[in-house]
Design a protein around this motif. Structure first.
Motif, mmCIF file in Angstrom:
data_model
loop_
_atom_site.group_PDB
_atom_site.id
_atom_site.type_symbol
_atom_site.label_atom_id
_atom_site.label_comp_id
_atom_site.label_asym_id
_atom_site.label_seq_id
_atom_site.Cartn_x
_atom_site.Cartn_y
_atom_site.Cartn_z
ATOM 1 N N GLY A 22 0.791 -1.061 -0.040
ATOM 2 C CA GLY A 22 0.011 0.053 -0.114
ATOM 3 C C GLY A 22 0.941 1.284 -0.015
ATOM 4 O O GLY A 22 2.241 1.371 0.460
ATOM 5 N N GLY A 23 0.286 2.286 -0.509
ATOM 6 C CA GLY A 23 1.018 3.536 -0.595
ATOM 7 C C GLY A 23 0.798 4.419 0.416
ATOM 8 O O GLY A 23 0.901 4.111 1.803
ATOM 9 N N SER A 24 0.297 5.570 0.122
ATOM 10 C CA SER A 24 0.003 6.517 1.331
ATOM 11 C C SER A 24 -1.094 6.218 2.336
ATOM 12 O O SER A 24 -1.098 6.651 3.501
ATOM 13 C CB SER A 24 -0.401 7.944 0.737
ATOM 14 O OG SER A 24 0.522 8.347 -0.083
ATOM 15 N N ARG A 25 -1.905 5.215 1.953
ATOM 16 C CA ARG A 25 -2.914 5.132 2.889
ATOM 17 C C ARG A 25 -2.416 3.850 4.001
ATOM 18 O O ARG A 25 -3.343 3.481 4.739
ATOM 19 C CB ARG A 25 -4.246 4.521 2.093
ATOM 20 C CG ARG A 25 -5.043 5.683 1.399
ATOM 21 C CD ARG A 25 -6.199 5.071 0.739
ATOM 22 N NE ARG A 25 -5.810 4.311 -0.583
ATOM 23 C CZ ARG A 25 -5.703 4.771 -1.705
ATOM 24 N NH1 ARG A 25 -6.033 6.089 -1.845
ATOM 25 N NH2 ARG A 25 -5.527 4.248 -2.783
ATOM 26 N N SER B 260 11.743 -0.046 0.951
ATOM 27 C CA SER B 260 11.508 1.206 1.874
ATOM 28 C C SER B 260 10.347 1.918 1.042
ATOM 29 O O SER B 260 10.595 2.505 -0.111
ATOM 30 C CB SER B 260 12.760 1.988 2.125
ATOM 31 O OG SER B 260 12.336 3.219 2.643
ATOM 32 N N LYS B 261 9.397 2.369 1.610
ATOM 33 C CA LYS B 261 8.243 3.141 1.337
ATOM 34 C C LYS B 261 8.401 4.366 1.655
ATOM 35 O O LYS B 261 7.158 4.989 1.754
ATOM 36 C CB LYS B 261 6.797 2.344 1.390
ATOM 37 C CG LYS B 261 6.869 1.006 0.774
ATOM 38 C CD LYS B 261 5.277 0.394 0.798
ATOM 39 C CE LYS B 261 4.847 0.405 2.265
ATOM 40 N NZ LYS B 261 3.639 0.151 2.415
ATOM 41 N N ASN B 262 9.270 5.134 2.120
ATOM 42 C CA ASN B 262 9.454 6.224 2.839
ATOM 43 C C ASN B 262 9.578 7.272 1.958
ATOM 44 O O ASN B 262 9.304 8.522 2.237
ATOM 45 C CB ASN B 262 10.701 6.278 3.681
ATOM 46 C CG ASN B 262 10.467 5.585 4.910
ATOM 47 O OD1 ASN B 262 9.589 5.611 5.768
ATOM 48 N ND2 ASN B 262 11.399 4.383 5.273
ATOM 49 N N ASP B 263 9.233 7.186 0.440
ATOM 50 C CA ASP B 263 9.477 8.225 -0.338
ATOM 51 C C ASP B 263 8.142 8.556 -1.003
ATOM 52 O O ASP B 263 7.365 7.405 -1.229
ATOM 53 C CB ASP B 263 10.327 7.864 -1.548
ATOM 54 C CG ASP B 263 10.331 8.593 -2.547
ATOM 55 O OD1 ASP B 263 11.196 9.562 -2.774
ATOM 56 O OD2 ASP B 263 9.410 8.536 -3.675
ATOM 57 N N ARG B 264 7.531 9.652 -1.045
ATOM 58 C CA ARG B 264 6.288 10.216 -1.242
ATOM 59 C C ARG B 264 5.806 9.682 -2.758
ATOM 60 O O ARG B 264 4.816 9.078 -3.157
ATOM 61 C CB ARG B 264 5.893 11.575 -1.062
ATOM 62 C CG ARG B 264 4.606 11.980 -1.189
ATOM 63 C CD ARG B 264 4.300 13.394 -0.961
ATOM 64 N NE ARG B 264 3.031 13.768 -1.250
ATOM 65 C CZ ARG B 264 1.989 13.942 -0.772
ATOM 66 N NH1 ARG B 264 2.379 13.906 0.627
ATOM 67 N NH2 ARG B 264 0.809 14.347 -1.017
ATOM 68 N N LEU C 94 6.933 7.227 -4.752
ATOM 69 C CA LEU C 94 6.918 5.763 -4.500
ATOM 70 C C LEU C 94 5.626 5.625 -4.000
ATOM 71 O O LEU C 94 4.913 4.559 -4.627
ATOM 72 C CB LEU C 94 7.931 5.044 -3.841
ATOM 73 C CG LEU C 94 7.804 3.675 -3.606
ATOM 74 C CD1 LEU C 94 7.502 3.028 -4.952
ATOM 75 C CD2 LEU C 94 8.690 2.944 -2.892
ATOM 76 N N ARG C 95 5.333 5.945 -2.821
ATOM 77 C CA ARG C 95 3.830 5.700 -2.296
ATOM 78 C C ARG C 95 2.563 6.224 -3.197
ATOM 79 O O ARG C 95 1.571 5.543 -3.456
ATOM 80 C CB ARG C 95 3.526 6.232 -0.957
ATOM 81 C CG ARG C 95 4.594 5.801 0.196
ATOM 82 C CD ARG C 95 4.007 5.995 1.585
ATOM 83 N NE ARG C 95 4.092 7.787 1.710
ATOM 84 C CZ ARG C 95 5.004 8.559 2.122
ATOM 85 N NH1 ARG C 95 6.248 7.896 2.229
ATOM 86 N NH2 ARG C 95 4.887 9.567 2.341
ATOM 87 N N ASP C 96 2.831 7.399 -3.713
ATOM 88 C CA ASP C 96 1.883 7.743 -4.799
ATOM 89 C C ASP C 96 1.871 6.810 -5.785
ATOM 90 O O ASP C 96 0.726 6.618 -6.687
ATOM 91 C CB ASP C 96 2.251 9.328 -5.377
ATOM 92 C CG ASP C 96 1.810 10.316 -4.240
ATOM 93 O OD1 ASP C 96 1.140 9.933 -3.066
ATOM 94 O OD2 ASP C 96 2.288 11.397 -4.239
ATOM 95 N N TRP C 97 2.803 6.408 -6.597
ATOM 96 C CA TRP C 97 3.034 5.510 -7.526
ATOM 97 C C TRP C 97 2.143 4.013 -7.246
ATOM 98 O O TRP C 97 1.434 3.617 -8.003
ATOM 99 C CB TRP C 97 4.430 5.397 -8.111
ATOM 100 C CG TRP C 97 4.447 4.125 -9.116
ATOM 101 C CD1 TRP C 97 4.375 4.434 -10.465
ATOM 102 C CD2 TRP C 97 5.026 2.937 -9.047
ATOM 103 N NE1 TRP C 97 4.666 3.251 -11.089
ATOM 104 C CE2 TRP C 97 4.984 2.311 -10.432
ATOM 105 C CE3 TRP C 97 5.217 2.095 -8.062
ATOM 106 C CZ2 TRP C 97 5.275 1.142 -10.635
ATOM 107 C CZ3 TRP C 97 5.735 0.672 -8.319
ATOM 108 C CH2 TRP C 97 5.519 0.347 -9.673
#
Length: 198
Positions: free
Chosen positions: A13-16, A80-84, A86-89
Motif C-alpha cells: 500500500g502507498g499513502s493509505r 523502503s516506502k518512505n518516499d512520497r 513511490l507511495r503515490d505510484w
C-alpha cells in the motif's frame, strides 16, 4: 533436499498504509527437518498454523528461540516506502503494486543465484502469485508453486522470518533478528530509485 519457501510481511500500500516497509523473505531448508518444531510451536500457542503476526511479542521471543537451532538459511529483500513519490505510484493502480512485487521477487532470486539458482520456489498464495509466477518463469526459468501455508512448514517458517525482518525495519527491533542473524545469507535494501532500476 533443500527447498526454497518465500513469504512476505508488510504490504504494498502507498499513502493509505502505515507500513513503511515491505519484506520478501526466502527460507532455504529441508522441510521434513523442520516440521516437528513448527507443529510444536503452533500447538504451544493454540494456532492451527504458525502465523507470527498472531503471536504476542513474548510469544515471538519464545518461538524464535525454538526456531533458531533449526537448520535453515534466510535471504530477503526489503522495500523502503518512505518516499512520497513511490507511495503515490503504488496508490495509482493494482498493476503498479504487482509490478513492484515482481521486481522485488526478481531481486530476491538474483540474490539467491550466488547460492545455486533455485529451480522451484514455493510461495504462499497471494493476489500477486500469478503475476510473480509468470515473471520468474519467463525471466529466470524458475517454477513458482503457490501453496497453502497451513499445509507447508516451510511457508510457515518463511512467514516467521519475514515478520522478524519486518519488525526489525519498521520498529527498529533488534532482539528477534539477532537470534537468526547468522542464518542470513543475502539481504538487499531497496529504495524508490533502486526499484525503478530493477
Amino acid at each position: 533436499m533443500t527447498q526454497v519457501f518465500v513469504d512476505e510481511s508488510g504490504d504494498l500500500g502507498g499513502s493509505r498504509s502505515n507500513k513503511r516497509y515491505f519484506v520478501i523473505a526466502a527460507v532455504l531448508c529441508e522441510e521434513a527437518a523442520i516440521k516437528t518444531t513448527i507443529r510444536e510451536i503452533s500447538k504451544r500457542f493454540g494456532l492451527s498454523e504458525l502465523k507470527f503476526s498472531e503471536l504476542s511479542y513474548d510469544e515471538k521471543v519464545e518461538a524464535v528461540k525454538m526456531l533458531s537451532p533449526l537448520e535453515f538459511n534466510v535471504a530477503y529483500v526489503v522495500l523502503s516506502k518512505n518516499d512520497r513519490e513511490l507511495r503515490d505510484w503504488l496508490d495509482r493502480s493494482k498493476r503498479n503494486k504487482s509490478l513492484a512485487a515482481m521486481k522485488l521477487h526478481g531481486a530476491l532470486v538474483q540474490g539467491l543465484q550466488s547460492y545455486g539458482a533455485p529451480q522451484i520456489i514455493v510461495v504462499d498464495r497471494s493476489q500477486y502469485s500469478k503475476d510473480i509466477s509468470g515473471f520468474l518463469s519467463k525471466r529466470y526459468s524458475i517454477a513458482v508453486v503457490p501453496d497453502d501455508s497451513q499445509k507447508r512448514a516451510g511457508l510457515q517458517l518463511a512467514d516467521a522470518m519475514a515478520n522478524i525482518i519486518y519488525l526489525h525495519y519498521q520498529y527498529k527491533n533488534g532482539e528477534l533478528i539477532d537470534e537468526i542473524r547468522d542464518k542470513i545469507i543475502f539481504r538487499r535494501f531497496i529504495n524508490e530509485r533502486e526499484l525503478r532500476r530493477l
